[in-house]
Motif scaffolding. Structure first.
Motif, PDB file in Angstrom:
ATOM      1  N   MET A 168     -15.282  -6.160 -46.001  1.00  0.00           N
ATOM      2  CA  MET A 168     -15.809  -7.016 -44.832  1.00  0.00           C
ATOM      3  C   MET A 168     -16.512  -6.433 -43.913  1.00  0.00           C
ATOM      4  N   LYS A 169     -15.535  -5.376 -42.536  1.00  0.00           N
ATOM      5  CA  LYS A 169     -15.451  -5.941 -41.562  1.00  0.00           C
ATOM      6  C   LYS A 169     -16.489  -4.557 -41.507  1.00  0.00           C
ATOM      7  N   SER A 170     -16.223  -2.867 -42.631  1.00  0.00           N
ATOM      8  CA  SER A 170     -16.695  -1.930 -42.534  1.00  0.00           C
ATOM      9  C   SER A 170     -18.320  -2.545 -43.315  1.00  0.00           C
ATOM     10  N   SER A 171     -18.360  -3.210 -44.124  1.00  0.00           N
ATOM     11  CA  SER A 171     -20.397  -3.419 -44.417  1.00  0.00           C
ATOM     12  C   SER A 171     -21.033  -4.401 -43.107  1.00  0.00           C
ATOM     13  N   ILE A 172     -20.035  -5.124 -42.979  1.00  0.00           N
ATOM     14  CA  ILE A 172     -20.787  -5.373 -41.353  1.00  0.00           C
ATOM     15  C   ILE A 172     -20.867  -4.958 -40.049  1.00  0.00           C
ATOM     16  N   TYR A 173     -20.181  -4.018 -40.373  1.00  0.00           N
ATOM     17  CA  TYR A 173     -20.652  -2.984 -39.028  1.00  0.00           C
ATOM     18  C   TYR A 173     -21.531  -1.867 -39.346  1.00  0.00           C
ATOM     19  N   ASN A 174     -21.778  -1.562 -41.336  1.00  0.00           N
ATOM     20  CA  ASN A 174     -22.754  -0.295 -40.829  1.00  0.00           C
ATOM     21  C   ASN A 174     -24.121  -1.189 -41.122  1.00  0.00           C
ATOM     22  N   ILE A 175     -23.882  -2.796 -41.468  1.00  0.00           N
ATOM     23  CA  ILE A 175     -25.250  -3.443 -41.336  1.00  0.00           C
ATOM     24  C   ILE A 175     -25.832  -3.768 -40.353  1.00  0.00           C
ATOM     25  N   THR A 176     -24.858  -4.076 -38.910  1.00  0.00           N
ATOM     26  CA  THR A 176     -25.529  -3.837 -37.160  1.00  0.00           C
ATOM     27  C   THR A 176     -25.960  -2.595 -37.332  1.00  0.00           C
ATOM     28  N   ASP A 232     -20.973  -7.280 -31.655  1.00  0.00           N
ATOM     29  CA  ASP A 232     -20.632  -6.144 -32.446  1.00  0.00           C
ATOM     30  C   ASP A 232     -20.411  -5.892 -34.427  1.00  0.00           C
ATOM     31  N   GLY A 233     -20.308  -6.842 -34.714  1.00  0.00           N
ATOM     32  CA  GLY A 233     -19.852  -7.508 -35.877  1.00  0.00           C
ATOM     33  C   GLY A 233     -18.644  -7.585 -36.357  1.00  0.00           C
ATOM     34  N   ASN A 234     -17.895  -8.171 -34.898  1.00  0.00           N
ATOM     35  CA  ASN A 234     -15.885  -7.622 -35.025  1.00  0.00           C
ATOM     36  C   ASN A 234     -15.649  -8.956 -35.423  1.00  0.00           C
ATOM     37  N   LEU A 235     -14.257  -9.163 -36.529  1.00  0.00           N
ATOM     38  CA  LEU A 235     -14.327 -10.003 -37.559  1.00  0.00           C
ATOM     39  C   LEU A 235     -13.842 -10.828 -36.445  1.00  0.00           C
ATOM     40  N   LYS A 236     -13.575 -11.775 -35.718  1.00  0.00           N
ATOM     41  CA  LYS A 236     -13.330 -13.049 -34.362  1.00  0.00           C
ATOM     42  C   LYS A 236     -12.074 -13.849 -34.997  1.00  0.00           C
TER      43      LYS A 236
END
Length: 529
Positions: A1-9, A61-65
């Motif tokens: 999940m985290k990597s996919s959001i990071y890549n999209i961002t 920054d796409g970090n999952l808080k």
């Protein structure tokens, strides 16, 4: 999940995504702030072809808080309110674990963009065999009184009501939501019909055709011109199959449609008479190469729905007076599959025009069934061909399906489209409205492979008849190509020419032609440019 959001961002692959760490009522629902957030959401939806994806509990920054349960519920409440500000809703919601709580992924879109299953059923049969009464009863849930009380919902013209005979095509709807049947109390109430379309996940649109023989042209238009999914033929138990029953059944089969037979008025005859009519219906179906299947239980209805095709024909006993068989029809329509239009939706938009209206406060409205592609409010399209083969520029002002306003329509939808840029006098049934990149070629001459069903004499060069293709109903001149003349029972190739003006047709389209009692069927095999 985290990597996919990071890549999209980082890569910017999805321009319709927005991250929100949290949203609170006191700050984000303040008037000015709410309007800014609504504008931002509208922008994201425009970038995403009408949809936006919001991540809640994720920083810029796409970090999952993540958020605790209370803050997540508050954030989703705020998000829902912002969506309502621009006439949108949360279409789908998924939750995932974050570093300090839960992360939510919300899909935002227009409520009327939710994909609905839309089935189109053409209803045919001899005059006074209970077509309109059956559909009126089925769609309202109100039993008839024996004098056509429910039929009045479909007979809209004064002379239709007085004579009890339909003279034009009528449309009626009902549907299903989560497996439950939804009906309309008053089908003449536009708001009620619109609400039903909004609430159903499967909508059944009935095209009620004309049973009186002099109006066969209108019946053919209803069966040929509407791109039906199924045909429903009524046979009155007090009369049995007639020559009109056979005619209508033949037209439906010529269009290669799966068909359902409803034996109506079972309440006014004996069980023995119903059995005799059933045997006649079975004989008729077997004669034309079909396999009849008697539906007596809900299990039968579910079985036939899953296995039905052009060869297997369900037969039901029904009564609009005492309700016999109506629940079986409900089960049948609930479980009948609808052909996936995914391939057609990807093609350039095109719709054949069936009816033209001038509506006060709206303007010129064109109705028909979308053949392929997708159309949106505001689109620039072409309308034609006119008598010279030219196309006119038009703009889409609004779209409705059974009075339910839509932002778009796609293959299989029966819609009314309001257009600007053209005079109503320049529009003719059988024209098309289409996208600029649709392959539109005005056609006057074409070849067809035909079969002559009925003809008292011979068909030779120069023979004229009314030809039906889609919503086109035009005089055509026929010339046999394989032989000097053709008579009843013959098949072969013919050259056909629209007598008065060109139309847009394609190879493979079905053709039905008639002149008096003479009739023939076939398909277009070659376009002559």
């Amino acid at each position: 999940m985290k990597s996919s959001i990071y890549n999209i961002t980082k890569k910017g692959e999805r321009k319709n995504i927005e991250f929100k760490e949290s949203l609170n009522k006191k700050y984000h629902l303040e008037k000015d702030r709410k309007q800014r957030l609504a504008s931002q959401m509208k922008y994201r939806m425009e970038r995403g072809d009408g949809e936006a994806i919001y991540f809640i509990g994720v920083d810029d920054d796409g970090n999952l808080k993540g958020l605790d349960e209370y803050k997540m519920e508050e954030s989703l409440f705020v998000l829902k309110n912002i969506a309502q500000e621009i006439g949108s809703v949360i279409l789908n919601l998924d939750k995932y674990p974050g570093d300090n709580g839960t992360v939510a992924q919300a899909l935002i879109g227009k409520k009327n963009n939710v994909k609905k299953d839309h089935m189109l059923v053409g209803v045919a049969g001899h005059v006074d065999h209970g077509k309109s009464t059956l559909i009126g009863t089925l769609t309202t849930g109100n039993l008839d009184n024996g004098s056509g009380r429910t039929r009045i919902f479909l007979d809209l013209q004064k002379h239709e009501i007085e004579r009890g005979l339909s003279a034009d095509l009528s449309f009626a709807i009902y549907g299903f939501c989560n497996g439950e049947t939804l009906r309309v109390k008053n089908p003449l109430n536009k708001k009620e019909k619109a609400k039903l379309v909004e609430n159903c996940d499967k909508v059944i649109s009935f095209v009620d055709t004309v049973g009186h023989e002099p109006w066969l042209r209108t019946t053919i238009r209803g069966i040929v011109g509407q791109k039906l999914n199924y045909g429903l033929v009524t046979v009155a138990a007090n009369e049995g199959p007639t020559h009109i029953t056979k005619e209508h059944l033949g037209i439906i089969m010529a269009m290669e449609l799966p068909v359902i037979i409803a034996i109506t008025k079972t309440d006014i005859v004996t069980d023995e008479t119903v059995k005799e009519v059933k045997e006649k219906v079975f004989e008729l179906l077997k004669l034309v190469g079909r396999i009849p299947f008697m539906v007596k239980t809900d299990t039968d209805a579910e079985f036939i729905a899953k296995n039905m095709n052009q060869h297997l024909v369900p037969v039901l006993n029904v009564s609009s007076l005492n309700g016999e068989g109506l629940n079986l029809l409900d089960h049948l329509f609930l479980n009948l599959p609808i052909q996936d239009n995914k391939y057609k939706r990807k093609k350039p938009f095109m719709m054949y025009i069936d009816k033209i209206y001038s509506v006060m406060g709206v303007g010129t409205v064109l109705s028909g069934t979308v053949r392929q592609g997708k159309v949106k409010k505001g689109d620039k399209l072409l309308l034609g061909p006119d008598g010279t083969g030219k196309f006119l520029d038009v703009s889409i002002k609004s779209i409705e399906m059974h009075h339910y306003k839509k932002d778009d329509a796609e293959a299989g939808d029966v819609v009314g489209i309001s257009v600007t840029g053209v005079d109503i006098g320049d529009i003719k049934r059988g024209m098309i409205i289409c996208a600029f990149d649709y392959d539109k070629v005005p056609v006057r001459d074409f070849e067809a492979e035909v079969a002559i069903l009925v003809h008292p004499t011979t068909i030779r060069e120069g023979y004229e008849c009314i030809t039906h293709i889609e919503t086109i109903s035009e005089t055509a001149i026929i010339e046999p190509l394989d032989k000097e003349y053709m008579s009843a029972g013959d098949t072969g190739k013919v050259h056909m020419r629209f007598k008065y003006r060109p139309y847009c047709i394609k190879e493979g389209q079905k053709v039905i032609f008639r002149e008096g009692r003479s009739k023939g069927i076939g398909s277009v095999t070659k376009i002559i440019e």
